[in-house]
Design a protein around this motif. Structure first.
Motif, PDB file in Angstrom:
ATOM      1  N   GLY A  65     -12.919 -27.905 -41.826  1.00 49.96           N
ATOM      2  CA  GLY A  65     -11.509 -27.978 -42.173  1.00 49.96           C
ATOM      3  C   GLY A  65     -10.552 -27.815 -41.011  1.00 49.96           C
ATOM      4  O   GLY A  65      -9.348 -27.937 -41.185  1.00 49.96           O
ATOM      5  N   HIS A  66     -11.056 -27.551 -39.824  1.00 53.74           N
ATOM      6  CA  HIS A  66     -10.188 -27.359 -38.659  1.00 53.74           C
ATOM      7  C   HIS A  66     -10.075 -28.647 -37.858  1.00 53.74           C
ATOM      8  O   HIS A  66     -11.009 -29.438 -37.792  1.00 53.74           O
ATOM      9  N   LYS A  67      -8.917 -28.840 -37.240  1.00 55.28           N
ATOM     10  CA  LYS A  67      -8.655 -30.058 -36.484  1.00 55.28           C
ATOM     11  C   LYS A  67      -8.362 -29.767 -35.019  1.00 55.28           C
ATOM     12  O   LYS A  67      -7.717 -30.546 -34.338  1.00 55.28           O
ATOM     13  N   ASP A  68      -8.863 -28.647 -34.535  1.00 51.91           N
ATOM     14  CA  ASP A  68      -8.607 -28.231 -33.159  1.00 51.91           C
ATOM     15  C   ASP A  68      -9.365 -29.069 -32.136  1.00 51.91           C
ATOM     16  O   ASP A  68      -9.052 -29.041 -30.954  1.00 51.91           O
ATOM     17  N   GLU A  69     -10.341 -29.830 -32.594  1.00 52.10           N
ATOM     18  CA  GLU A  69     -11.129 -30.668 -31.688  1.00 52.10           C
ATOM     19  C   GLU A  69     -10.249 -31.590 -30.853  1.00 52.10           C
ATOM     20  O   GLU A  69     -10.506 -31.776 -29.660  1.00 52.10           O
ATOM     21  N   GLU A  70      -9.233 -32.165 -31.437  1.00 49.20           N
ATOM     22  CA  GLU A  70      -8.412 -33.129 -30.707  1.00 49.20           C
ATOM     23  C   GLU A  70      -7.758 -32.477 -29.486  1.00 49.20           C
ATOM     24  O   GLU A  70      -7.700 -33.070 -28.412  1.00 49.20           O
ATOM     25  N   ILE A  71      -7.290 -31.271 -29.632  1.00 48.73           N
ATOM     26  CA  ILE A  71      -6.688 -30.551 -28.504  1.00 48.73           C
ATOM     27  C   ILE A  71      -7.768 -30.195 -27.483  1.00 48.73           C
ATOM     28  O   ILE A  71      -7.636 -30.492 -26.290  1.00 48.73           O
ATOM     29  N   CYS A  72      -8.828 -29.548 -27.934  1.00 49.43           N
ATOM     30  CA  CYS A  72      -9.862 -29.063 -27.020  1.00 49.43           C
ATOM     31  C   CYS A  72     -10.601 -30.205 -26.328  1.00 49.43           C
ATOM     32  O   CYS A  72     -10.919 -30.111 -25.144  1.00 49.43           O
ATOM     33  N   ARG A  73     -10.871 -31.290 -27.036  1.00 49.68           N
ATOM     34  CA  ARG A  73     -11.583 -32.424 -26.427  1.00 49.68           C
ATOM     35  C   ARG A  73     -10.753 -33.049 -25.308  1.00 49.68           C
ATOM     36  O   ARG A  73     -11.272 -33.348 -24.235  1.00 49.68           O
ATOM     37  N   ARG A  74      -9.473 -33.248 -25.545  1.00 48.59           N
ATOM     38  CA  ARG A  74      -8.613 -33.843 -24.514  1.00 48.59           C
ATOM     39  C   ARG A  74      -8.619 -33.005 -23.242  1.00 48.59           C
ATOM     40  O   ARG A  74      -8.724 -33.524 -22.138  1.00 48.59           O
ATOM     41  N   ILE A  75      -8.493 -31.705 -23.407  1.00 46.22           N
ATOM     42  CA  ILE A  75      -8.464 -30.811 -22.255  1.00 46.22           C
ATOM     43  C   ILE A  75      -9.821 -30.788 -21.555  1.00 46.22           C
ATOM     44  O   ILE A  75      -9.907 -30.929 -20.329  1.00 46.22           O
ATOM     45  N   ALA A  76     -10.898 -30.610 -22.327  1.00 45.93           N
ATOM     46  CA  ALA A  76     -12.239 -30.505 -21.738  1.00 45.93           C
ATOM     47  C   ALA A  76     -12.634 -31.775 -20.992  1.00 45.93           C
ATOM     48  O   ALA A  76     -13.166 -31.706 -19.875  1.00 45.93           O
ATOM     49  N   LYS A 104       3.476 -34.378 -33.232  1.00 46.47           N
ATOM     50  CA  LYS A 104       3.785 -35.341 -32.170  1.00 46.47           C
ATOM     51  C   LYS A 104       4.270 -34.622 -30.921  1.00 46.47           C
ATOM     52  O   LYS A 104       3.850 -34.942 -29.804  1.00 46.47           O
ATOM     53  N   GLU A 105       5.168 -33.647 -31.088  1.00 46.91           N
ATOM     54  CA  GLU A 105       5.669 -32.881 -29.944  1.00 46.91           C
ATOM     55  C   GLU A 105       4.522 -32.178 -29.223  1.00 46.91           C
ATOM     56  O   GLU A 105       4.449 -32.190 -27.987  1.00 46.91           O
ATOM     57  N   LEU A 106       3.616 -31.568 -29.991  1.00 48.65           N
ATOM     58  CA  LEU A 106       2.475 -30.873 -29.406  1.00 48.65           C
ATOM     59  C   LEU A 106       1.673 -31.813 -28.517  1.00 48.65           C
ATOM     60  O   LEU A 106       1.353 -31.491 -27.369  1.00 48.65           O
ATOM     61  N   PHE A 107       1.377 -33.015 -29.014  1.00 45.84           N
ATOM     62  CA  PHE A 107       0.527 -33.926 -28.243  1.00 45.84           C
ATOM     63  C   PHE A 107       1.266 -34.576 -27.077  1.00 45.84           C
ATOM     64  O   PHE A 107       0.655 -34.861 -26.048  1.00 45.84           O
ATOM     65  N   VAL A 108       2.563 -34.750 -27.185  1.00 45.42           N
ATOM     66  CA  VAL A 108       3.338 -35.246 -26.037  1.00 45.42           C
ATOM     67  C   VAL A 108       3.303 -34.203 -24.917  1.00 45.42           C
ATOM     68  O   VAL A 108       3.038 -34.519 -23.758  1.00 45.42           O
ATOM     69  N   LYS A 109       3.541 -32.947 -25.265  1.00 40.30           N
ATOM     70  CA  LYS A 109       3.541 -31.887 -24.251  1.00 40.30           C
ATOM     71  C   LYS A 109       2.128 -31.644 -23.719  1.00 40.30           C
ATOM     72  O   LYS A 109       1.953 -31.380 -22.528  1.00 40.30           O
ATOM     73  N   LEU A 110       1.136 -31.749 -24.586  1.00 41.11           N
ATOM     74  CA  LEU A 110      -0.249 -31.586 -24.150  1.00 41.11           C
ATOM     75  C   LEU A 110      -0.620 -32.711 -23.186  1.00 41.11           C
ATOM     76  O   LEU A 110      -1.254 -32.465 -22.155  1.00 41.11           O
ATOM     77  N   SER A 111      -0.218 -33.934 -23.471  1.00 43.36           N
ATOM     78  CA  SER A 111      -0.496 -35.074 -22.575  1.00 43.36           C
ATOM     79  C   SER A 111       0.141 -34.860 -21.228  1.00 43.36           C
ATOM     80  O   SER A 111      -0.445 -35.132 -20.189  1.00 43.36           O
ATOM     81  N   SER A 112       1.365 -34.352 -21.221  1.00 48.82           N
ATOM     82  CA  SER A 112       2.062 -34.068 -19.964  1.00 48.82           C
ATOM     83  C   SER A 112       1.313 -33.006 -19.172  1.00 48.82           C
ATOM     84  O   SER A 112       1.146 -33.124 -17.956  1.00 48.82           O
ATOM     85  N   PHE A 113       0.837 -31.971 -19.842  1.00 49.30           N
ATOM     86  CA  PHE A 113       0.060 -30.913 -19.202  1.00 49.30           C
ATOM     87  C   PHE A 113      -1.224 -31.491 -18.604  1.00 49.30           C
ATOM     88  O   PHE A 113      -1.574 -31.199 -17.474  1.00 49.30           O
ATOM     89  N   ILE A 114      -1.907 -32.319 -19.360  1.00 42.12           N
ATOM     90  CA  ILE A 114      -3.171 -32.898 -18.900  1.00 42.12           C
ATOM     91  C   ILE A 114      -2.945 -33.814 -17.705  1.00 42.12           C
ATOM     92  O   ILE A 114      -3.715 -33.805 -16.744  1.00 42.12           O
ATOM     93  N   LEU A 115      -1.883 -34.597 -17.722  1.00 46.12           N
ATOM     94  CA  LEU A 115      -1.615 -35.518 -16.628  1.00 46.12           C
ATOM     95  C   LEU A 115      -1.293 -34.786 -15.324  1.00 46.12           C
ATOM     96  O   LEU A 115      -1.552 -35.304 -14.237  1.00 46.12           O
ATOM     97  N   LYS A 116      -0.747 -33.585 -15.433  1.00 45.05           N
ATOM     98  CA  LYS A 116      -0.447 -32.796 -14.219  1.00 45.05           C
ATOM     99  C   LYS A 116      -1.728 -32.366 -13.516  1.00 45.05           C
ATOM    100  O   LYS A 116      -1.721 -32.107 -12.330  1.00 45.05           O
ATOM    101  N   GLY A 117      -2.813 -32.307 -14.307  1.00 42.50           N
ATOM    102  CA  GLY A 117      -4.103 -31.942 -13.736  1.00 42.50           C
ATOM    103  C   GLY A 117      -4.102 -30.566 -13.244  1.00 42.50           C
ATOM    104  O   GLY A 117      -4.787 -30.047 -12.485  1.00 42.50           O
TER     105      GLY A 117
END
Length: 117
Positions: A65-76, A104-117
């Motif tokens: 029932g959890h959907k945290d994979e999308e966040i953790c997979r992108r980062i990992a 949407k806001e979460l994933f936009v900010k997460l994408s920005s964080f990931i792109l900064k490396g």
């Protein structure tokens, strides 16, 4: 350990990264009820594009029932490919009654964080 804070209009998300030898252990947490919703292990490999770049392959364990994979997979996967190391990312982000706009806001900010490396 390095700690990164991603500020959202409705909450905040933390990403903690610990070196373990040449590898990385990442903990993602935030929202109203931080938890462990998944564990993702990403391993670097040559990209399937054949251009010589590095990509990553992941294995995932989810709490039902959890959907945290999308966040953790992108980062990992980003860290595994950019650092050429094995990464385990675990954690969870929960906000009651989260809206589509907030997601949407979460994933936009997460994408920005990931792109900064």
């Amino acid at each position: 350990m390095k700690r990164y804070r991603i500020e959202l209009s409705f909450s905040e998300l933390f990403v903690d990264i610990q070196d373990i030898g040449d590898d990385k252990l990442v903990m993602v947490h935030g929202g109203e009820m931080p938890h462990i919703g998944c564990a993702v292990m990403s391993i670097p490999r040559p990209s399937l594009t054949g251009d010589g770049s590095i990509s990553a392959t992941s294995s995932v364990l989810n709490v039902t029932g959890h959907k945290d994979e999308e966040i953790c997979r992108r980062i990992a996967e980003k860290i595994a490919a950019s650092e050429n190391c094995t990464v385990v990312c675990t954690g969870g982000f929960h906000v009651d009654n989260i809206t589509e706009e907030q997601i949407k806001e979460l994933f936009v900010k997460l994408s920005s964080f990931i792109l900064k490396g």
